[in-house]
Every structure is written in C-alpha cells, then in structure tokens.
Design an enzyme around this catalytic site. Structure first.
Site, PDB file in Angstrom:
ATOM      1  N   ASP A 274      37.480  47.499  37.801  1.00  0.00           N
ATOM      2  CA  ASP A 274      38.233  46.389  37.488  1.00  0.00           C
ATOM      3  C   ASP A 274      38.476  47.117  36.129  1.00  0.00           C
ATOM      4  O   ASP A 274      38.187  48.061  35.709  1.00  0.00           O
ATOM      5  CB  ASP A 274      37.216  45.232  37.332  1.00  0.00           C
ATOM      6  CG  ASP A 274      38.130  44.013  37.276  1.00  0.00           C
ATOM      7  OD1 ASP A 274      39.554  44.256  36.627  1.00  0.00           O
ATOM      8  OD2 ASP A 274      37.832  42.974  37.744  1.00  0.00           O
TER       9      ASP A 274
HETATM   10  C1  BGC Z   1      40.802  41.611  37.097  1.00  0.00           C
HETATM   11  C2  BGC Z   1      41.470  42.357  38.301  1.00  0.00           C
HETATM   12  C3  BGC Z   1      42.848  42.900  38.059  1.00  0.00           C
HETATM   13  C4  BGC Z   1      42.742  43.734  37.016  1.00  0.00           C
HETATM   14  C5  BGC Z   1      43.991  44.524  36.741  1.00  0.00           C
HETATM   15  C6  BGC Z   1      41.388  42.234  35.976  1.00  0.00           C
HETATM   16  O1  BGC Z   1      41.156  41.467  34.833  1.00  0.00           O
HETATM   17  O2  BGC Z   1      39.867  41.020  37.109  1.00  0.00           O
HETATM   18  O3  BGC Z   1      41.394  41.496  39.510  1.00  0.00           O
HETATM   19  O4  BGC Z   1      42.878  43.469  39.396  1.00  0.00           O
HETATM   20  O5  BGC Z   1      42.653  43.048  35.815  1.00  0.00           O
HETATM   21  O6  BGC Z   1      45.242  43.604  36.386  1.00  0.00           O
END
Ligand code: BGC
Length: 963
Positions: A274
């Site tokens: 993430d």
């Molecule tokens: C989220 C993810 C997301 C990532 C990229 C994070 O804050 O938890 O679900 O894919 O950002 O945008």
C-alpha cells in the site's frame, strides 16, 4: 448454481505480436534476438526468466519499485538513480480504485462496490470489471488497484462501500468475478488487477499505526478465507499488502505473505505495498513483498545493495521478487499490448452507462415496504422529492454527485469524477409525467419547509445520506446534516413517506416505524436518477439483498468495546485492536448471540413474493471428500415478474465451534408470476470456501468436521423456510450395534428358550444420532427396525446391522436363538409276543431328554424308561411321560396292557439274525404302534439326539426271563 468462472492463473497464454523496444501503446514488430522475452510462444514464466537472465542486478531492482518498474525509460525517481531498464518493457500506469477509474474525466461513475455486492450477481461483477478495465486501459492505465475485500468487523469502517460486504463467500466469489472481468474482460485491452488489502485491514482509524491482533483460527477462517476464495476463482495478478500490523508485524513485512498468501492461499502473482506501507528493506523482501508502491523509499538500490552486503538479503530473493513482478505483468498481457500513451478522451460508452444503471437497480435493496411501493401515482397526484442529494444543484455544497461515489478528502470531493450524474429530480420528474403525476422538490435545508412540501403532496420521498470513504471511519450510524430529523419531520407531515438512503454502510433508522418504505441505494453512481425512479415505480422489480448486517445500534455490533474498536493506543503509539470476537463477525455474531438486527444479512424485498418448497438433500462421502446436492423449488407466487436471490446456509455440528451458520451458495433466479424453477446447488468440501471444514491449529490445515449439519434455504440469513439434516462421516466410523434379548438368557435347559424371544437392537454412531437398524431373520431379507419377536419353535438366526446417515454400515451381529416351546410326544404300545410295554417318545426341536414310567397310582414314583417293560400281570397299567432336552415335560399318558389291542397272529417268525433298520418294521411284529420284530431277544435303548426324535437301536441283552 455455483459460480462457474473461467479458470485462470496469472500466467496467461501468449498475447499478440510484441512491441519494439521501449515503444508503448503502438504495436510494432520486435527483434526476438534482442528481446527473447517477447516471444509470445513461451510461457510468462519462461519469458520472465529470459528477461531477468539478460538483466543486471540494478535492472532487477527496478521491478521492485512501482515507479522504476513502470516507467522503464526514466532513470531518476525522487533523487534515486537506476540503470536503464532492458528493452521491450512497457510503460505501465496504475490507477486506484475498486469502484471505477478514479479522478479521471470521461469515465463512467459506477455505483459503489457495496452496491455491486448487493446485487449478488457475479455476471454483473464480471461485466463491471470488464467495463472498468476497458476504461482504464483507454485512459492509458493498465494496472487497476482493486478489487478490495474486507470482513466487515464494524459497520463504522470508512471504506465499507469500497468492499463487497461481510461474508467470505459472497465477497470472495463476487470479487473473483470482478477480477476476472478486470483482467480478462477484453483481451484487446489487457489490464491487471491488484486485490487489496492483505490482511486484517478493517478500519481507517489508526490504519497505519494499528495492530490487528487475532488468533490463528480467526485469521484463517474469517480474514484469509475471502482472499482464498477470490484468489481461487479470480487469480488476480497482484495483491496489495495492508497498512496495519497483524499481531505486531506490519502487513507488508509480515511472513504471512509467504506462508499464508502464497503458501496456503495459492497466490502466484506479485505483492505490492500500500502507499507508504513499507517499513523495511530486507525484512519486507524476505517476508514476500515484491514491489514498493509509488516512489522508492525502502527498496532503493542503495538500501538493497547494503542489505545484500550485510547478508540480510540474498540476490536470490531479489530475483524471486523481480520474477514475480515481471511474470505477472507478462501474464496479464501488459508486455504485449500496452495501454495507449494518449488517453481516449471519453472512455465511457452507452453500454457502460447502462451497466452503471443496472448495478444501481440490482444493487439497491428494498428494506421495507408497507405497500406504498411501487408508486402508483395517478393523474393529478403530487410527489414531493426531499433532500439535498435529489438534485444536481448543491445545497450547502451537497448534491446528487456528493453521493454518486465515495468521498475523497484531497482535492476531488469524490473518488470518481461523477460529471454525468443524472439526478433523481430530473429522472423522477420525467417518470412521474409518464404517470400523469408531478414532482415538487425541496432541498430539506429548512425542515419546516420540507415538511410543508411533504404535507402538500400525495407521496413524500425523502433522501437521507452520509458521506464515507478512505482515511476516516464514520462517527456513528446516523445520517448527515440532520437527515434523521428531516425524515422524521417529513414522515410526520405525510403518512405516505418513502426513504431513499444513500450511504456507504449501515444506518440505525430511528424513524423506521414512521415510514412506509425504505430503499437502500448506497452510492448509486451517475445513473442514480433513472435507476431509483425505475425501482420506485416498479419498472424494475427490486432484487438487491444486503451484503452486510444492519444493526439496531452500535452497542449490538460485535466490536462494541474500545479494545475491539477502535483499539487502545499502547506506549509505543501503536493502537492495539483486539479481535477478541474471533469468528463472531457479521451475521455469525448476531445469530450466535441471538441479537436481532435491524435488517439481517441477505435481506431484501421484492414487489412479488416467492415460495420455497420441496428441499431434497443427498450427501456422498468419498475418500474424505463430502458432497451434498441440495435442490428445492422456487415459485413466484405474486402477480409480477421478479428475481429472487435464494441463499443456502450450512450450520456446522456443535463440535466445530463455528458460530452461526455459513453462506455456502446463492443464485439469482428470475421468474414470471406463477412460474416455478427447481434450483440445485452442490456443497462440496473441496471448494475454496471449505464449507465442511474448520482450521485445525494443531495440524495447520483445514479439516472436514464429522457430524450432523443443517442445510437451510431461503431469502435471507433469517428467512429460511427450508432446512434439512446432513450427516458427514468422512472417518467412515461405522455405527456400533448392541443387541439384547428378552428374556435376556435362555429360560429353558441346555441353552433353549422355552418362551417367545424379543430381540431388540440399538445402534450408536459417532456422528449420526439415529442410525437405521435393520434385522434379517433366518435369511429372509433385511428389514428396517430394531425389534423382532420370534415365537416359532426352531433353531433361528437373527442378523442385525445399522447404517448411519453417511451410508456407513456396521458389522453384522449374529444372534442364535434356539426356541423349543412344544412338549415331546410319547406313546405306549404292548408287545404281546415279548410280553412287554414299549414306550416311544419324540421331540422335533431339542430332542427327547428322558422318558419315564410308573405303575399307575395316585403318586407315581417315576422311573427311567430304559427299554421295554416286562409285564408282571396281564392286567398291568402304567403311566408314562417324556421330557425334552429343553426341559419341557409332556403330559402324562396312561397305558393298560390288558386293554390294549390283541396281538395279531404272526404269519411267520423271522430269524433273529438281522437287525432291521429303525422303524422299518418287520412282518408279523407284535408292537402296537411301531411294528418291530425282535424275535424275543431284541431290546431297545434310547440314544438322545438334540433336536431330533428318539432313535431306537437294537442291542442283544439275552433272553428275557419274565413274561
Ligand atoms: C489506499 C490503497 C490505494 C493506495 C494508492 C492507499 O491510501 O489504502 O487502497 O490503492 O492508497 O492510491
């Protein structure tokens, strides 16, 4: 009925002709000598191997970071330098979002994933994935960071709308279909999907600084399981590890990535972090994290070199990670048909917009209907449409687009652009006009005015909402902007009030009793107006079902203590979140605790009614595998066509320690009024949802639980009109049979029963409380039932056996029953030639035990009869009797020698040299009843043979003296 998704792994067959080195978007021929990994005749794994063989360590490092991997022609990323990548590698752009192509114009604003989940329609999930992938690809983005799944511990989770509900089977199967659509929906626009967030990522509060603390069985059964089902059916190219810790170790450096995700769940793609969820270099790589999202921070060449130098990381591990990424990209087709570098301006299509409408229609859930719906507005009637979200004109910044998709706190108000929202006011006005009715609108900001508008209308439709999304959890189950008060005021003003809810999770609906209908529309996307009008007027019959439980209050939820949610911050600043509810989450919690929810999992009404009947169950066990076929009849008993979502649940044996029941299958069945359909489902222990198994922490494996199960079928988790038992006995432990007789032991002599015998057989089985006992008397055939009375004389055999519900038959128990209830027969005859009385006795069953005689008198002094009795005087009278081996004594007979018939005159006197066969008789013999010639020198003896008659033998004993 089970989902039939195309099988697929991440190693796809080779795609179309390869691109030239460094070229993205356009397809050109490629020199395979220069880029042998572009040979589409090879497998993705072989191609990845060739690419890495041609790579330097620095080039391999590039795959370990999103930016360096996906922008091959760039060598500098936030001050971190890399060598140029090998040729023929595509530029790849990731786009976030399970819901749609985010923050982008010219794409379709689909309803939230929770609405998709409410459709319980895997075809729709596939189509939505395919449409989203096509739009992403057209926009130059070939990596979709979605779908997402979670287990719905708390309805307060801000991202509830982004996931697919609380049930592992529902979210796993719908997520699998969604993934298949994303990755395989359009081979001309190859896109990869990244499933997120693994694992225990159930809240936004302290999501980056919390530890989800859970026991092993809970991890496997409640949190790993939806991932397992999705990976099995959807084979996503990527999995994103989560922000949170699991039992004190961050998700992106947690050994679970290798042990569980890859080892146990069978994932064979690449793991990406993430955003900012990486905390280490060697630990993360060794644990199984292949790629760091966004810019290089922990996976920089410098840190990687240092880790290799200090021995905490091996080049082999780097190779493995790079190979996982490259193989997944190639497998998904990204090397062979990269997305265009110039995005298509409008990637949305009429078909995609129609799909967005279908999802809003099938994904809205009619929670309550007192009969006001569908609307039947006749000429002249007025419908009041109330609330800030009914129109595209903002009220205090809130409009229809505010509930089109999830909220987003940075720049964009929502995750999706929602530039084409067809608001309810527009759609309702035109639909009402068709019915000759009219619509008046109130934005609800002034509740008194809104109530007045409602009072003046025939029907009031009031919209309630709250916004939710990533970063923050919702504060409670109430509506935003005084929405609950607004609804109460409108309902008080108009007795015909319907509520439309546009929320990302549950609400507690304090006004529920005051309104006639409630439609849960979630975040219904850009086609919300037409979809909701169609549902409320009954042009579309509602068919959505809740994919999550709506509790009456937060106090009723499984995570009601602060230790469970949001957790307690420890001395190190880590919020310790105690998953002490274990397996009791979602509907299992409410069932197990006997807590009545506001609306249960699986609930959803229709404008027609359905009847469930004739459940048939059959179960087969083979080699440890269990398969139950359940079939039932579904009938549309109402007056309009409709679609029902029959749900099949399995309650496990108590010994399993499994709370509530498991959803094991579901379907969508459309029926015309009066029509019926037989629906069949197969519940197999071999599918990825492990319906018959629990996780055994001692053996580290799923294991089928033997015992009694209940299959229940119906329209929700609490409306289950059909149910039936299933017994599973994989161990094949046969029932144990116990046989008793009454009388309990032979009541005669020498092992013979002299009274009728009742045989009672009982059986016990380790899993089946009522095995079927059957008996087989004297080989006449098996008869069900455990009690038999035998009264006929004879030497009987009774066999007894029992069969359990799994079909396992016990060993046969044999019972020998010698019964002799009849007395022997005995008779006397005069042998005048010899001047004796001869007694003859027989007994058909046990045989003659003894024969006795006595001179006739008042109290006979019985003497044993050992042979013919010399007659002392011509007038002698004797009494006699016989006793059989079983001890039964004949009646006493009496014989008067003098009165007996005279001996016929012999015609000859045969020589006494031969001994005639017993009973053969001899011409001229003197015995009255059994003619026996003895020539005056023969005598008789008795040889007693069990079960037979007296056998009379001849023996010489000299010339008799008397007579
Ligand atoms: C989220 C993810 C997301 C990532 C990229 C994070 O804050 O938890 O679900 O894919 O950002 O945008």
């Amino acid at each position: 009925m089970a989902l039939a998704l195309a099988a697929g792994g991440s190693a796809l067959a080779a795609g179309p002709a390869a691109a030239a080195p460094g070229v993205t978007g356009a397809r050109a021929s490629v020199d395979l000598a220069e880029c042998p990994w572009m040979d589409t005749a090879l497998s993705a794994d072989e191609r990845a191997g060739l690419l890495l063989d041609a790579s330097s360590l620095g080039q391999k490092y590039r795959w370990l970071n999103e930016q360096a991997a996906n922008t091959p022609e760039q060598t500098e990323f936030s001050g971190v330098s890399y060598p140029e990548q090998v040729g023929c590698t595509p530029t790849i752009v990731y786009t976030d979002g399970p819901d749609g192509v985010r923050f982008t114009e010219g794409v379709t604003a689909f309803p939230a994933q929770i609405a998709l989940a409410s459709s319980w329609n895997s075809d729709l999930a596939f189509d939505k994935g395919a449409a989203q992938a096509a739009e992403a690809w057209d926009k130059g983005k070939a990596g979709v960071l979605g779908p997402g799944i979670a287990s719905g511990r708390t309805p307060l989770s801000g991202r509830t709308a982004e996931y697919l509900g609380e049930d592992p089977l529902l979210s796993g199967t719908l997520g699998a279909a969604n993934t298949q659509g994303l990755e395989k929906g359009d081979p001309e626009k190859p896109t990869l999907a990244v499933l997120k967030h693994y694992v225990g990522n159930e809240q936004e509060t302290a999501r980056q600084t919390s530890s989800s603390n859970l026991d092993e069985r809970t991890l496997k059964e409640a949190y790993d399981l939806p991932f397992e089902i999705l990976i099995d059916g959807g084979a996503p190219a990527g999995v994103m590890c989560s922000y949170n810790q699991i039992n004190g170790v961050y998700g992106c450096e947690n050994p679970l990535l290798n042990t569980d995700l890859r080892g146990q769940l069978g994932f064979d793609g690449y793991v990406v972090s993430d955003f900012g969820a990486v905390h280490s270099t060697a630990d993360a790589l060794n644990a199984g994290l292949d790629q760091e999202l966004n810019r290089p921070i922990h996976y920089t060449p410098t840190l990687l070199d240092a880790a290799i130098a200090d021995g905490s990381l091996t080049e082999a591990t780097v190779d493995t990670a790079a190979r996982n990424v490259v193989r997944s990209y190639i497998g998904a087709g990204l090397f062979d048909k990269p997305a265009p570098t110039t995005p298509v301006a409008d990637a949305s299509t009429p078909e995609h917009k129609a799909l967005a409408r279908s999802i809003a229609e099938e994904g809205s859930v009619l929670l309550k209907n007192d009969g006001l719906l569908p609307l039947d507005a006749s000429d002249g009637s007025t419908i009041a449409l109330i609330g800030p979200t009914v129109s595209n004109t903002p009220t205090n910044g809130v409009s229809a687009s505010s509930v089109c998709s999830m909220s987003w706190p940075f720049g964009n108000p929502s995750t999706l652009n929602c530039e084409d929202v067809v608001a309810p006011d527009t759609a309702f006005t035109s639909r009402a006009a068709e019915a000759g009715a009219s619509v008046v609108v109130s934005n609800g900001a002034d509740q008194v005015a809104a109530a007045a508008t409602a009072a003046a209308a025939d029907v009031a439709i009031v919209f309630g909402y709250y916004r939710s999304g990533e970063f923050t959890d919702i504060p409670g189950l109430g509506l935003a902007d005084g929405g609950d008060d607004l609804i109460a005021a409108v309902a008080a003003a108009n007795p015909n009030t319907v509520v439309v809810l546009e929320t990302g999770s549950a609400t507690d609906m304090p006004w529920l009793d005051q309104v006639d209908g409630v439609l849960q529309a979630w975040y219904p996307g850009e086609q919300q107006g037409p979809a909701l009008a169609s549902l409320l007027w009954g042009d579309t019959n509602p068919s959505g079902k809740l994919p999550m439980t709506f509790p009456k209050s937060l106090a009723d939820t499984p995570t009601a203590t602060p230790e469970q949610y949001p957790g307690v911050v420890d001395a190190d600043g880590i919020t310790q979140v105690d998953y002490s509810e274990g397996l009791q989450i979602g509907h299992k919690w409410y069932d197990e605790q006997g807590i009545e929810p506001l609306f249960e999992f699986g609930h959803g009404l229709s404008y027609t009614s359905f009847d469930y009947s004739d459940l048939e169950l059959s179960t087969a066990v083979s080699g440890g595998a269990v398969e139950t076929t359940a079939s039932f009849t579904l009938t549309n008993t109402g007056s309009v066509a409709g679609t029902e979502v029959p749900q099949v649940y399995l309650t496990l044996p108590e010994s399993a320690g499994e709370p509530g029941k498991r959803l094991v299958d579901y379907d969508r069945v459309s029926l015309e009024p009066g029509a019926s359909q037989r629906v069949t489902t197969v519940i197999s222990s071999e599918t990825a949802d492990h319906p018959y198994s629990i996780w055994n922490v001692d053996t580290d494996a799923w294991e089928v639980v033997d015992g009694g199960y209940t299959v229940s079928v119906g329209s929700s988790s609490r409306a289950l009109p059909l149910s039936g038992p299933v017994v599973v006995d994989t161990a094949g432990t046969a029932p144990v049979v116990t046989v008793a007789t009454s009388p309990s032991a032979p009541d005669g002599a020498a092992g013979w029963f002299v009274s009728p015998v009742t045989v009672t057989a009982t059986a016990v089985d380790d899993v089946d409380s009522a095995p079927v006992v059957s008996t087989n008397l004297d080989g006449a055939g098996w008869v069900d039932g455990g009690s038999v009375t035998v009264s006929a004389d004879g030497a009987h055999t009774i066999e007894v056996r029992a069969t359990d519900a799994a079909g396992t038959v016990s060993a046969v128990t044999r019972v020998e029953l010698p019964i002799d209830r009849a007395a022997p027969t005995v008779s006397a005859a005069a042998d005048r030639e010899a001047g004796t009385i001869v007694l003859t006795a027989s007994d058909a069953t046990s045989g003659v035990g003894s024969v006795e005689w006595a001179p006739a008198g008042l109290a006979p002094a019985w003497q044993s009869y050992t042979g013919p009795l010399p007659v002392a005087s011509a007038g002698e009278t004797i009494v006699f009797r016989a006793t059989d081996v079983a001890g039964i004594v004949s009646e006493v007979g009496s014989f008067d020698y003098a009165a007996a018939a005279p001996t016929p005159t012999p015609t000859s006197t045969p020589a006494p040299s031969a001994s005639p066969a017993p009973g053969a008789g001899s011409p001229g013999g003197g015995l009255a009843s059994t003619g026996f010639a003895a020539g005056g020198i023969a005598a008789l003896a008795l040889l007693l043979v069990a079960g037979g008659a007296v056998t009379v033998l001849v023996r010489r004993r000299g010339v008799r003296s008397a007579g």
